[in-house]
Write a protein that holds these residues in place. Sequence first.
Motif, PDB file in Angstrom:
ATOM      1  N   MET A  13      40.532  49.982  33.524  1.00 13.38           N
ATOM      2  CA  MET A  13      39.597  48.665  33.477  1.00 13.38           C
ATOM      3  C   MET A  13      40.119  47.762  34.555  1.00 13.38           C
ATOM      4  O   MET A  13      41.302  47.288  34.492  1.00 13.38           O
ATOM      5  CB  MET A  13      39.692  48.032  31.894  1.00 13.38           C
ATOM      6  CG  MET A  13      39.332  48.946  30.798  1.00 13.38           C
ATOM      7  SD  MET A  13      37.502  49.698  31.004  1.00 13.38           S
ATOM      8  CE  MET A  13      36.785  48.508  30.755  1.00 13.38           C
ATOM      9  N   MET A  14      39.039  47.037  35.206  1.00 12.92           N
ATOM     10  CA  MET A  14      39.458  46.170  36.349  1.00 12.92           C
ATOM     11  C   MET A  14      38.607  44.830  36.173  1.00 12.92           C
ATOM     12  O   MET A  14      37.671  44.770  35.469  1.00 12.92           O
ATOM     13  CB  MET A  14      38.908  46.834  37.724  1.00 12.92           C
ATOM     14  CG  MET A  14      39.230  48.238  37.852  1.00 12.92           C
ATOM     15  SD  MET A  14      41.197  48.257  38.193  1.00 12.92           S
ATOM     16  CE  MET A  14      41.465  47.869  39.858  1.00 12.92           C
ATOM     17  N   ASP A  15      39.339  43.812  36.519  1.00 13.47           N
ATOM     18  CA  ASP A  15      38.801  42.506  36.572  1.00 13.47           C
ATOM     19  C   ASP A  15      37.775  42.349  37.362  1.00 13.47           C
ATOM     20  O   ASP A  15      37.990  42.729  38.718  1.00 13.47           O
ATOM     21  CB  ASP A  15      40.071  41.540  36.499  1.00 13.47           C
ATOM     22  CG  ASP A  15      39.486  40.022  36.437  1.00 13.47           C
ATOM     23  OD1 ASP A  15      39.186  39.490  37.585  1.00 13.47           O
ATOM     24  OD2 ASP A  15      39.279  39.621  35.562  1.00 13.47           O
ATOM     25  N   LYS A  16      36.516  41.880  37.116  1.00  8.45           N
ATOM     26  CA  LYS A  16      35.442  41.725  37.851  1.00  8.45           C
ATOM     27  C   LYS A  16      35.368  40.922  38.930  1.00  8.45           C
ATOM     28  O   LYS A  16      35.117  40.818  39.949  1.00  8.45           O
ATOM     29  CB  LYS A  16      34.032  41.343  37.042  1.00  8.45           C
ATOM     30  CG  LYS A  16      33.710  42.604  36.026  1.00  8.45           C
ATOM     31  CD  LYS A  16      32.568  41.879  35.366  1.00  8.45           C
ATOM     32  CE  LYS A  16      32.235  43.046  34.204  1.00  8.45           C
ATOM     33  NZ  LYS A  16      31.108  42.313  33.397  1.00  8.45           N
ATOM     34  N   MET A  17      36.281  39.812  38.724  1.00 14.48           N
ATOM     35  CA  MET A  17      36.439  38.555  39.723  1.00 14.48           C
ATOM     36  C   MET A  17      37.606  38.853  40.532  1.00 14.48           C
ATOM     37  O   MET A  17      37.302  38.823  42.041  1.00 14.48           O
ATOM     38  CB  MET A  17      36.983  37.386  38.919  1.00 14.48           C
ATOM     39  CG  MET A  17      35.765  36.817  38.127  1.00 14.48           C
ATOM     40  SD  MET A  17      34.390  36.495  38.804  1.00 14.48           S
ATOM     41  CE  MET A  17      34.269  34.679  38.604  1.00 14.48           C
ATOM     42  N   THR A  18      38.725  39.432  40.362  1.00 14.66           N
ATOM     43  CA  THR A  18      39.829  39.680  41.365  1.00 14.66           C
ATOM     44  C   THR A  18      39.850  41.090  41.776  1.00 14.66           C
ATOM     45  O   THR A  18      40.654  41.424  42.765  1.00 14.66           O
ATOM     46  CB  THR A  18      41.249  39.376  40.503  1.00 14.66           C
ATOM     47  OG1 THR A  18      41.378  40.275  39.496  1.00 14.66           O
ATOM     48  CG2 THR A  18      41.149  37.980  40.105  1.00 14.66           C
ATOM     49  N   GLY A  19      39.294  42.215  40.955  1.00 17.23           N
ATOM     50  CA  GLY A  19      39.364  43.405  41.407  1.00 17.23           C
ATOM     51  C   GLY A  19      40.697  43.922  41.036  1.00 17.23           C
ATOM     52  O   GLY A  19      40.890  45.289  41.583  1.00 17.23           O
ATOM     53  N   LYS A  20      41.598  43.563  40.450  1.00 14.02           N
ATOM     54  CA  LYS A  20      42.716  43.908  40.005  1.00 14.02           C
ATOM     55  C   LYS A  20      42.805  44.537  38.551  1.00 14.02           C
ATOM     56  O   LYS A  20      41.923  44.153  37.855  1.00 14.02           O
ATOM     57  CB  LYS A  20      43.921  42.849  39.875  1.00 14.02           C
ATOM     58  CG  LYS A  20      44.258  42.352  41.389  1.00 14.02           C
ATOM     59  CD  LYS A  20      45.072  41.259  41.437  1.00 14.02           C
ATOM     60  CE  LYS A  20      45.487  40.772  42.849  1.00 14.02           C
ATOM     61  NZ  LYS A  20      46.464  39.867  42.694  1.00 14.02           N
ATOM     62  N   SER A  21      43.790  45.527  38.101  1.00 25.96           N
ATOM     63  CA  SER A  21      43.708  45.946  36.935  1.00 25.96           C
ATOM     64  C   SER A  21      44.087  44.986  36.014  1.00 25.96           C
ATOM     65  O   SER A  21      44.796  44.116  35.875  1.00 25.96           O
ATOM     66  CB  SER A  21      45.013  47.115  36.774  1.00 25.96           C
ATOM     67  OG  SER A  21      45.422  47.464  35.464  1.00 25.96           O
ATOM     68  N   ARG A  22      43.378  45.320  34.713  1.00 23.72           N
ATOM     69  CA  ARG A  22      43.549  44.393  33.431  1.00 23.72           C
ATOM     70  C   ARG A  22      44.537  44.751  32.462  1.00 23.72           C
ATOM     71  O   ARG A  22      44.696  44.441  31.426  1.00 23.72           O
ATOM     72  CB  ARG A  22      42.201  44.220  32.853  1.00 23.72           C
ATOM     73  CG  ARG A  22      40.925  43.646  33.593  1.00 23.72           C
ATOM     74  CD  ARG A  22      39.694  43.391  32.660  1.00 23.72           C
ATOM     75  NE  ARG A  22      39.922  42.744  31.743  1.00 23.72           N
ATOM     76  CZ  ARG A  22      39.155  42.633  30.631  1.00 23.72           C
ATOM     77  NH1 ARG A  22      37.894  43.542  30.489  1.00 23.72           N
ATOM     78  NH2 ARG A  22      39.459  42.124  29.416  1.00 23.72           N
ATOM     79  N   GLY A  23      45.231  45.835  33.079  1.00 26.15           N
ATOM     80  CA  GLY A  23      46.812  46.424  32.142  1.00 26.15           C
ATOM     81  C   GLY A  23      46.078  47.167  31.062  1.00 26.15           C
ATOM     82  O   GLY A  23      46.942  47.542  30.162  1.00 26.15           O
ATOM     83  N   PHE A  24      45.166  47.792  30.888  1.00 24.53           N
ATOM     84  CA  PHE A  24      44.641  49.040  29.812  1.00 24.53           C
ATOM     85  C   PHE A  24      43.614  49.947  30.714  1.00 24.53           C
ATOM     86  O   PHE A  24      42.849  49.436  31.516  1.00 24.53           O
ATOM     87  CB  PHE A  24      44.244  48.244  28.791  1.00 24.53           C
ATOM     88  CG  PHE A  24      43.012  47.667  28.746  1.00 24.53           C
ATOM     89  CD1 PHE A  24      41.877  48.326  28.137  1.00 24.53           C
ATOM     90  CD2 PHE A  24      42.917  46.018  29.199  1.00 24.53           C
ATOM     91  CE1 PHE A  24      40.627  47.539  28.045  1.00 24.53           C
ATOM     92  CE2 PHE A  24      41.622  45.651  29.077  1.00 24.53           C
ATOM     93  CZ  PHE A  24      40.413  46.419  28.570  1.00 24.53           C
ATOM     94  N   ALA A  25      43.616  51.180  29.951  1.00 30.44           N
ATOM     95  CA  ALA A  25      42.684  52.068  30.332  1.00 30.44           C
ATOM     96  C   ALA A  25      42.100  52.897  29.222  1.00 30.44           C
ATOM     97  O   ALA A  25      42.532  52.635  28.100  1.00 30.44           O
ATOM     98  CB  ALA A  25      43.243  52.818  31.543  1.00 30.44           C
ATOM     99  N   PHE A  26      41.189  53.691  29.449  1.00 28.80           N
ATOM    100  CA  PHE A  26      40.537  54.838  28.421  1.00 28.80           C
ATOM    101  C   PHE A  26      40.770  56.252  29.042  1.00 28.80           C
ATOM    102  O   PHE A  26      40.340  56.220  30.228  1.00 28.80           O
ATOM    103  CB  PHE A  26      39.155  54.381  28.009  1.00 28.80           C
ATOM    104  CG  PHE A  26      39.010  53.205  27.306  1.00 28.80           C
ATOM    105  CD1 PHE A  26      39.684  52.947  25.740  1.00 28.80           C
ATOM    106  CD2 PHE A  26      38.794  52.045  27.855  1.00 28.80           C
ATOM    107  CE1 PHE A  26      39.128  51.847  24.987  1.00 28.80           C
ATOM    108  CE2 PHE A  26      38.639  50.587  27.123  1.00 28.80           C
ATOM    109  CZ  PHE A  26      39.157  50.691  25.695  1.00 28.80           C
TER     110      PHE A  26
END
Length: 99
Positions: free
Chosen positions: A33-46
């Motif tokens: 999962m990526m942050d829409k504004m910064t393009g960086k990881s949000r720290g979780f995934a599926f």
Amino acid sequence: MKLYVGNLSFESTENDLQDLFEPHGTVKEVHLMMDKMTGKSRGFAFVTMGDATQGNAAMSALNGHELNGRALTVNEARPREERPRPYGAKRSFAGGNRR
């Protein structure tokens, strides 16, 4: 079986997760999962595993496992819950500000 993987380092990639989960079964999909504004990881995934047996094996083996200096949280993903819209989405803006 779809798994939630939390407490990821912001440097972790989908390839890191693919490599980590593959020894436990077929990895059908990895979605970081990526942050829409910064393009960086949000720290979780599926991570979607081939079946429940493989998913349970991965969960047992990798919950608490360290990746890039962080102890992972791995559990079965829950369905997304409907949340109320922020900032009072039903409120009307007609009439301007009242003080």
